[in-house]
Scaffold this active site. Structure first.
Site, PDB file in Angstrom:
ATOM      1  N   SER A 197      -4.357 -19.978 -16.498  1.00 44.14           N
ATOM      2  CA  SER A 197      -4.427 -20.697 -17.785  1.00 44.14           C
ATOM      3  C   SER A 197      -5.172 -22.021 -17.620  1.00 44.14           C
ATOM      4  CB  SER A 197      -3.035 -20.911 -18.389  1.00 44.14           C
ATOM      5  OG  SER A 197      -2.306 -21.896 -17.699  1.00 44.14           O
TER       6      SER A 197
ATOM      7  N   VAL B  98      -0.424 -16.841 -13.014  1.00 45.94           N
ATOM      8  CA  VAL B  98      -0.688 -16.917 -14.452  1.00 45.94           C
ATOM      9  C   VAL B  98      -0.901 -18.369 -14.881  1.00 45.94           C
ATOM     10  CG1 VAL B  98       0.229 -16.406 -16.756  1.00 45.94           C
ATOM     11  CG2 VAL B  98       0.585 -14.787 -14.892  1.00 45.94           C
ATOM     12  N   CYS B  99      -0.111 -19.271 -14.348  1.00 40.17           N
ATOM     13  CA  CYS B  99      -0.280 -20.686 -14.685  1.00 40.17           C
ATOM     14  C   CYS B  99      -1.642 -21.191 -14.216  1.00 40.17           C
ATOM     15  CB  CYS B  99       0.836 -21.525 -14.057  1.00 40.17           C
ATOM     16  SG  CYS B  99       2.495 -21.073 -14.604  1.00 40.17           S
ATOM     17  N   ALA B 100      -2.007 -20.844 -13.011  1.00 37.74           N
ATOM     18  CA  ALA B 100      -3.305 -21.258 -12.471  1.00 37.74           C
ATOM     19  C   ALA B 100      -4.438 -20.689 -13.317  1.00 37.74           C
ATOM     20  CB  ALA B 100      -3.438 -20.798 -11.020  1.00 37.74           C
TER      21      ALA B 100
END
Length: 166
Positions: free
Chosen positions: A63, A59-61
């Site tokens: 974003s 999810v961070c990647a």
């Protein structure tokens, strides 16, 4: 303290995000070339602070990828990806992904960014990392939008963040 969830389990943060209309707290973060960056380096630009636990999660990647794509369409706007990841991890990720419309900054040295912005986890499995947040600043470094994602495993509201600059 903000109460959010990680995979449905309640976790808390150090404090609350800055209020809309307030001056953004200054910061000292580390760039991928190991130089120091502060909020003053971005005065005169709109700034999207894309804050998350670690670029090495899906999810961070995502974003980072999404804001990289959207940033190329924004005038006078800088997107700053911020976590406690080491600058080397950010450099590796952005190079591998071909991302060049965002800047990555690390809070690994002292964690003061997370404390000053009220978003460091104080409990749970991600304790001491940053919660997933988006803070948007205008060209005078005033807060115009904030979002602390209520479930860490979900993406932020990109549309609302980008529309706050209109």
């Amino acid at each position: 303290m903000a109460i959010i969830t990680f995979k449905g389990n309640q976790v808390t943060t150090f404090g609350e995000l800055p209020k809309i209309g307030a001056d953004a707290p200054n910061f000292r973060l580390t760039a991928t070339d190991l130089s120091s960056k502060s909020l003053n380096d971005y005065l005169g630009h709109n700034v999207i602070l894309n804050i998350f636990p670690s670029v090495d999660t899906g999810v961070c990647a995502q974003s980072v990828r999404t804001f990289n794509e959207k940033a190329s369409q924004l005038k006078n706007t800088k997107v700053l990806n911020i976590s406690k990841d080491l600058p080397f991890a950010f450099a590796r990720f952005c190079a591998a992904e071909g991302l060049d419309n965002v800047e990555s900054l690390s809070d690994f040295r002292d964690g003061n960014f997370g404390k000053n912005y009220g978003l460091t986890f104080v409990d749970g499995p991600l304790e001491a990392l940053h919660s997933r947040c988006v803070v948007v600043l205008n060209d005078k470094a005033e807060v115009v939008y904030t979002e602390q994602v209520s479930e860490i495993t979900e993406e932020p509201n990109y549309k609302a963040a980008l529309e706050s600059l209109s």
